[in-house]
Design an enzyme around this catalytic site. Structure first.
Site, PDB file in Angstrom:
ATOM      1  N   LYS A 187       0.982  -1.226  -0.079  1.00 11.46           N
ATOM      2  CA  LYS A 187       0.006   0.113   0.100  1.00 11.46           C
ATOM      3  C   LYS A 187       0.928   1.293   0.107  1.00 11.46           C
ATOM      4  O   LYS A 187       0.698   2.174  -0.682  1.00 11.46           O
ATOM      5  CB  LYS A 187      -0.946   0.072   1.431  1.00 11.46           C
ATOM      6  CG  LYS A 187      -1.897   1.070   1.361  1.00 11.46           C
ATOM      7  CD  LYS A 187      -2.866   0.856   2.558  1.00 11.46           C
ATOM      8  CE  LYS A 187      -3.656   1.866   2.758  1.00 11.46           C
ATOM      9  NZ  LYS A 187      -4.430   1.730   4.262  1.00 11.46           N
ATOM     10  N   GLU A 236      10.930  -4.560   4.021  1.00  9.81           N
ATOM     11  CA  GLU A 236      11.044  -5.776   3.867  1.00  9.81           C
ATOM     12  C   GLU A 236      10.640  -6.068   2.242  1.00  9.81           C
ATOM     13  O   GLU A 236      11.307  -6.454   1.340  1.00  9.81           O
ATOM     14  CB  GLU A 236      10.357  -6.836   4.571  1.00  9.81           C
ATOM     15  CG  GLU A 236      10.612  -6.958   5.982  1.00  9.81           C
ATOM     16  CD  GLU A 236       9.912  -5.532   6.716  1.00  9.81           C
ATOM     17  OE1 GLU A 236       9.448  -4.772   6.327  1.00  9.81           O
ATOM     18  OE2 GLU A 236       9.696  -5.905   8.065  1.00  9.81           O
ATOM     19  N   GLY A 291      -4.512  -2.588   5.455  1.00 10.54           N
ATOM     20  CA  GLY A 291      -3.779  -3.670   5.150  1.00 10.54           C
ATOM     21  C   GLY A 291      -4.434  -5.006   5.342  1.00 10.54           C
ATOM     22  O   GLY A 291      -4.533  -5.948   4.723  1.00 10.54           O
ATOM     23  N   ARG A 292      -4.743  -5.235   6.948  1.00 13.22           N
ATOM     24  CA  ARG A 292      -5.421  -6.442   7.174  1.00 13.22           C
ATOM     25  C   ARG A 292      -6.639  -6.725   6.862  1.00 13.22           C
ATOM     26  O   ARG A 292      -7.034  -7.802   7.224  1.00 13.22           O
ATOM     27  CB  ARG A 292      -4.955  -6.381   8.867  1.00 13.22           C
ATOM     28  CG  ARG A 292      -5.716  -5.296   9.525  1.00 13.22           C
ATOM     29  CD  ARG A 292      -5.166  -5.285  10.905  1.00 13.22           C
ATOM     30  NE  ARG A 292      -5.466  -3.975  11.824  1.00 13.22           N
ATOM     31  CZ  ARG A 292      -5.047  -3.034  11.910  1.00 13.22           C
ATOM     32  NH1 ARG A 292      -3.848  -2.903  10.926  1.00 13.22           N
ATOM     33  NH2 ARG A 292      -5.481  -2.056  12.490  1.00 13.22           N
ATOM     34  N   GLU A 313      -3.453  -6.670  15.785  1.00 16.03           N
ATOM     35  CA  GLU A 313      -2.958  -5.460  15.231  1.00 16.03           C
ATOM     36  C   GLU A 313      -4.301  -4.412  15.163  1.00 16.03           C
ATOM     37  O   GLU A 313      -4.048  -3.034  15.575  1.00 16.03           O
ATOM     38  CB  GLU A 313      -2.512  -5.338  13.646  1.00 16.03           C
ATOM     39  CG  GLU A 313      -1.614  -4.158  13.353  1.00 16.03           C
ATOM     40  CD  GLU A 313      -1.042  -4.289  12.043  1.00 16.03           C
ATOM     41  OE1 GLU A 313      -1.537  -4.337  10.801  1.00 16.03           O
ATOM     42  OE2 GLU A 313       0.348  -4.688  11.848  1.00 16.03           O
ATOM     43  N   HIS A 333      -1.061 -32.978  20.022  1.00 17.10           N
ATOM     44  CA  HIS A 333       0.092 -33.760  20.323  1.00 17.10           C
ATOM     45  C   HIS A 333       1.460 -32.647  20.739  1.00 17.10           C
ATOM     46  O   HIS A 333       2.601 -32.983  21.052  1.00 17.10           O
ATOM     47  CB  HIS A 333       0.870 -34.585  19.267  1.00 17.10           C
ATOM     48  CG  HIS A 333      -0.443 -35.726  19.000  1.00 17.10           C
ATOM     49  ND1 HIS A 333      -0.566 -36.643  19.515  1.00 17.10           N
ATOM     50  CD2 HIS A 333      -1.301 -35.737  18.112  1.00 17.10           C
ATOM     51  CE1 HIS A 333      -1.648 -37.360  18.992  1.00 17.10           C
ATOM     52  NE2 HIS A 333      -2.015 -36.592  18.059  1.00 17.10           N
ATOM     53  N   LYS A 363      10.225   0.002  13.734  1.00 17.40           N
ATOM     54  CA  LYS A 363      10.775   0.261  12.246  1.00 17.40           C
ATOM     55  C   LYS A 363      11.759   1.367  12.331  1.00 17.40           C
ATOM     56  O   LYS A 363      12.862   1.444  11.648  1.00 17.40           O
ATOM     57  CB  LYS A 363       9.515   0.905  11.482  1.00 17.40           C
ATOM     58  CG  LYS A 363       8.426  -0.509  11.042  1.00 17.40           C
ATOM     59  CD  LYS A 363       7.615   0.192  10.082  1.00 17.40           C
ATOM     60  CE  LYS A 363       6.310  -0.941   9.730  1.00 17.40           C
ATOM     61  NZ  LYS A 363       5.507  -0.268   9.057  1.00 17.40           N
TER      62      LYS A 363
HETATM   63  O1  F6P Z   1       3.961  -2.957   9.934  1.00 14.72           O
HETATM   64  C1  F6P Z   1       2.638  -3.138   9.690  1.00 14.72           C
HETATM   65  C2  F6P Z   1       1.854  -2.699   8.561  1.00 14.72           C
HETATM   66  O2  F6P Z   1       1.830  -1.527   8.003  1.00 14.72           O
HETATM   67  C3  F6P Z   1       0.647  -3.507   8.269  1.00 14.72           C
HETATM   68  O3  F6P Z   1      -0.456  -2.918   8.728  1.00 14.72           O
HETATM   69  C4  F6P Z   1       0.599  -3.823   6.702  1.00 14.72           C
HETATM   70  O4  F6P Z   1      -0.355  -4.787   6.516  1.00 14.72           O
HETATM   71  C5  F6P Z   1       1.912  -4.018   6.510  1.00 14.72           C
HETATM   72  O5  F6P Z   1       2.645  -3.134   7.488  1.00 14.72           O
HETATM   73  C6  F6P Z   1       2.271  -3.985   5.097  1.00 14.72           C
HETATM   74  O6  F6P Z   1       2.260  -2.340   4.629  1.00 14.72           O
HETATM   75  P1  F6P Z   1       2.496  -2.033   3.101  1.00 14.72           P
HETATM   76  O7  F6P Z   1       1.375  -2.710   2.391  1.00 14.72           O
HETATM   77  O8  F6P Z   1       2.075  -0.546   3.160  1.00 14.72           O
HETATM   78  O9  F6P Z   1       3.683  -2.623   2.579  1.00 14.72           O
END
Ligand code: F6P
Length: 520
Positions: free
Chosen positions: A203, A209, A263-264, A349, A380, A490
Site C-alpha cells: 500500500k 522488507e 492492510g489487514r 494489530e 500432540h 521500524k
Molecule cells: O507494519 C505493519 C503494516 O503497516 C501492516 O499494517 C501492513 O499490513 C503491512 O505493514 C504492510 O504494509 P504495506 O502494504 O504498506 O507494505
C-alpha cells in the site's frame, strides 16, 4: 462512552457474579440453551453453546450492545464515515464486496464506480496471465507468480490461496514476505525468471522488507535481461503510483489501493490479486459474495443472533469478566494452516490498543492474545495445557464437514472425530481420584463447521472474524483501524542499520553490546 460504566454492563456484571462458578454443562438444562446458541448461516454451523454463559446472560449482552449504540457504530462503518479517527479515514473493506451498485460515499464521492473499474482491470489482467497471453521477456507464458508483500499484503492472500487449494489452476504461487534472505535464496533456486511474474503488494510502496526484496530481484532482472524486463515481470498494487512507476512498472500494471482499506482488511481489494491468479476471477468474486452475505447479516440481524456480535460478546465475557487473556484458533483443516497467522494480525494489530477513541488511556483490558495451530497436530503439542493447565484458554475450532476431494474419506472422519472429542473433553473433563489423571473440564470452546470449504463459505468466515474484531473494538472504545504501535521498531531498525556501519547513536548498554557483537 464508557462501556463498563453503562447500566446494562452493571446488570450484566451482576448476573455474571451469580453464574460465574457454574458448570457449563448445567446451562444445557435450559430447554432453549442449545437452540439459542447454535446457528446455521450460509452453509456454516456455528456452535456457541459450550461456553460459560447462559440464555439470560445473552439478553444482558444484547442490552449492552444496544446501550453502546453498536447499531449506529456499524452503520457509521458501512456508510463511509471517518471512523478511523486518528488517520481521519473511512473504513470500507465492506464496499469492496458489495455486490450491488448502491452508492457508498467517502468524503462526498461515490467509490463504487472506481471499485468496479479496478475489478474489471483485475479480471482482464488475470485472464491474460491464465490464458498465456501475458508473455515474459523471452516470449513465454507465466508459470509462476510471486507475491511480494508483508503483513496484510501477504497473510490474507497466502491464507486464502492455501484454503482454496481445491480451486487452484496451473500457476505455481509463491509468497515472499520476510527480509530474512533465507526465503529469497530458496525462491530464486526454485523459479525460472523467464516465466515468473512478481506482484509487489505494498500500500505504501515503502515497506522495508517488501521493497528490499523487490529491488534485489529487480536488480537480477536488469543485469540478466535489461531494463525492459521489469515491465514484463513486475506488477504492483499500491496507492503510490509515482514510486511504482519509478520502479519501472508500467502504469497499466499498477493496481489501485485506497486509504479507506486497511492492510489487514485488504484481501478483497487489488491487494488480494494473487487470489484470482491462483483460483480464477470468478472464484474471487464468489469469495466476496460469501463475505457480502455476512456483511448484510451483521448490518441487519438482531444482536441475539448476530454472529460477529455473539463472538465479540464472548471475547468481552472472557477478557473483561473472567480475566482470560488469550484465545486459541485451531483449524482441523490443513487448508486453514495460515488462518491463525492471519487472525493474529487481524485481531492483535487491530485491537492491541491502550487509548480510547477520545484519546484517553483505557481503564480496562483490550485486545486478546491470539494463537493457534492446526489440529490434530496441536493435540500432540500444547493441548496438555488446555486440558490440565492452570490457565483457561477459550478455543475456537474450525473444520469442514466434508472434504470432497480427498481419496481418504476415513481420515477426514477421524479428523472430525478428534475435533468433536476435544471440545467435549474440554467441557466435560473427567473425574479421577488420582490428581494427575483428573480433568477439571468446564473449559469453553466455539465450533465452526463449514459444510465444505468453498470460496463462498470462506468469504463468510473471514467477514465474520473481521466484524467480530470491529465489534470488540467498539465495546472497548478503541480504534481498530490504525497501527501506530508498529512504527517505533521500524524507526529504530533504520537507525541501527546505520549504526552497523558506524556506531554513533547512544543506545542503552545492552543494545550497544549486542550491536558490537553483530558488527565485530
Ligand atoms: O507494519 C505493519 C503494516 O503497516 C501492516 O499494517 C501492513 O499490513 C503491512 O505493514 C504492510 O504494509 P504495506 O502494504 O504498506 O507494505
Amino acid at each position: 462512552m464508557k462501556a463498563f460504566e453503562t447500566d446494562s454492563w452493571k446488570n450484566l456484571k451482576k448476573h455474571f457474579e451469580t453464574i460465574k462458578n457454574n458448570r457449563m454443562l448445567s446451562n444445557f438444562d435450559h430447554p432453549e440453551h442449545l437452540k439459542t446458541f447454535t446457528f446455521d448461516f450460509n452453509g456454516i454451523y456455528f456452535d456457541f453453546s459450550k461456553h460459560r454463559w447462559d440464555v439470560e446472560m445473552l439478553k444482558y449482552f444484547v442490552d449492552f450492545a444496544e446501550e453502546m449504540q453498536t447499531r449506529q457504530a456499524i452503520e457509521a462503518m458501512f456508510t463511509g464515515q471517518l471512523i478511523n479517527k486518528t488517520e481521519q479515514r473511512a473504513v470500507l473493506h465492506t464496499a469492496l464486496r458489495q455486490l450491488d451498485d448502491k452508492p457508498v460515499q467517502v468524503n462526498g464521492k461515490n467509490i463504487i464506480p472506481e471499485i468496479r473499474k479496478a475489478e474489471e482491470r483485475i479480471k482482464s489482467f488475470t485472464g491474460k496471465v491464465l490464458s498465456g497471453q501475458w508473455k515474459g521477456i523471452s516470449g513465454n507464458p507465466v508459470t509462476d507468480v510471486v507475491n511480494i508483500g508483508i503483513g496484510g499484503s501477504d497473510l490474507g492472500p497466502k491464507m486464502v490461496v492455501k484454503a482454496l487449494s481445491d480451486y487452484r489452476n496451473h500457476l505455481n504461487i509463491h509468497f515472499l514476505s520476510n527480509i530474512d534472505p533465507f526465503e529469497l535464496d530458496r525462491l530464486l533456486d526454485k523459479i525460472d525468471l523467464e516465466t515468473t511474474l512478481f506482484v509487489i503488494v505494498s500500500k505504501s510502496f515503502s515497506t522495508q522488507e517488501t521493497l528490499t526484496n523487490a529491488r534485489k530481484i529487480q536488480g537480477i532482472y536488469i543485469k540478466q535481461f535489461g531494463k525492459n524486463a521489469i515491465a514484463k515481470h513486475f506488477v504492483t498494487v499500491s496507492t503510490q503510483i509515482d514510486k511504482a512507476q519509478d520502479f519501472g512498472i508500467a502504469p497499466e500494471n499498477i493496481f489501485p489501493m485506497w486509504d479507506w482499506v486497511g492492510g489487514r482488511y485488504s484481501l478483497w481489494s487489488s491487494a488480494g490479486i494473487t487470489i484470482p491468479l491462483a483460483i480464477g476471477f470468478d472464484n474471487f468474486q464468489k469469495l466476496k459474495a460469501g463475505a457480502y452475505a455476512l456483511d448484510k447479516h451483521f448490518r441487519n440481524e438482531d444482536f441475539h443472533q448476530n454472529l460477529p456480535a455473539l463472538a465479540a460478546f464472548l471475547t468481552i465475557l472472557y477478557n473483561n469478566l473472567y480475566g482470560f487473556e488469550t484465545e486459541a484458533y485451531i483449524p482441523y483443516a490443513d487448508k486453514l494452516q495460515y488462518l491463525p497467522d492471519f487472525l493474529q494480525q487481524l485481531i492483535m494489530e487491530s485491537n492491541g490498543k491502550s487509548v480510547t477513541l477520545s484519546n484517553e488511556p483505557v481503564a480496562w483490558q483490550t485486545g486478546n492474545i491470539v494463537w493457534g495451530n492446526t489440529g490434530t497436530n496441536a493435540q500432540h503439542s500444547f493441548f496438555q495445557l488446555l486440558h490440565q493447565g492452570t490457565k483457561i484458554v477459550p478455543v475456537n475450532f474450525i473444520a469442514e464437514k466434508q472434504n470432497k476431494n480427498t481419496r481418504f474419506k476415513e481420515n477426514h472422519k477421524m479428523l472430525l472425530a478428534n475435533m468433536v472429542a476435544q471440545a467435549e473433553a474440554l467441557m466435560m473433563g473427567d473425574v479421577n481420584k488420582t490428581p494427575y489423571k483428573h480433568f477439571e473440564g468446564n473449559r469453553p470452546s466455539t465450533i465452526i463447521l463449514l459444510d465444505e470449504m468453498t470460496p463462498e463459505s470462506l468469504g463468510t468466515l473471514l467477514a465474520y472474524y473481521e466484524h467480530k474484531t470491529f465489534t470488540e473494538a467498539w465495546f472497548w472504545q478503541i480504534n481498530a483501524f490504525d497501527q501506530f504501535g508498529v512504527e517505533l521498531g521500524k524507526r529504530l531498525a533504520n537507525r541501527i542499520l546505520e549504526d552497523f556501519k558506524q556506531l554513533t547513536y547512544p543506545h542503552d548498554s545492552s543494545t550497544t553490546a549486542l550491536i558490537k557483537r553483530i558488527i565485530d
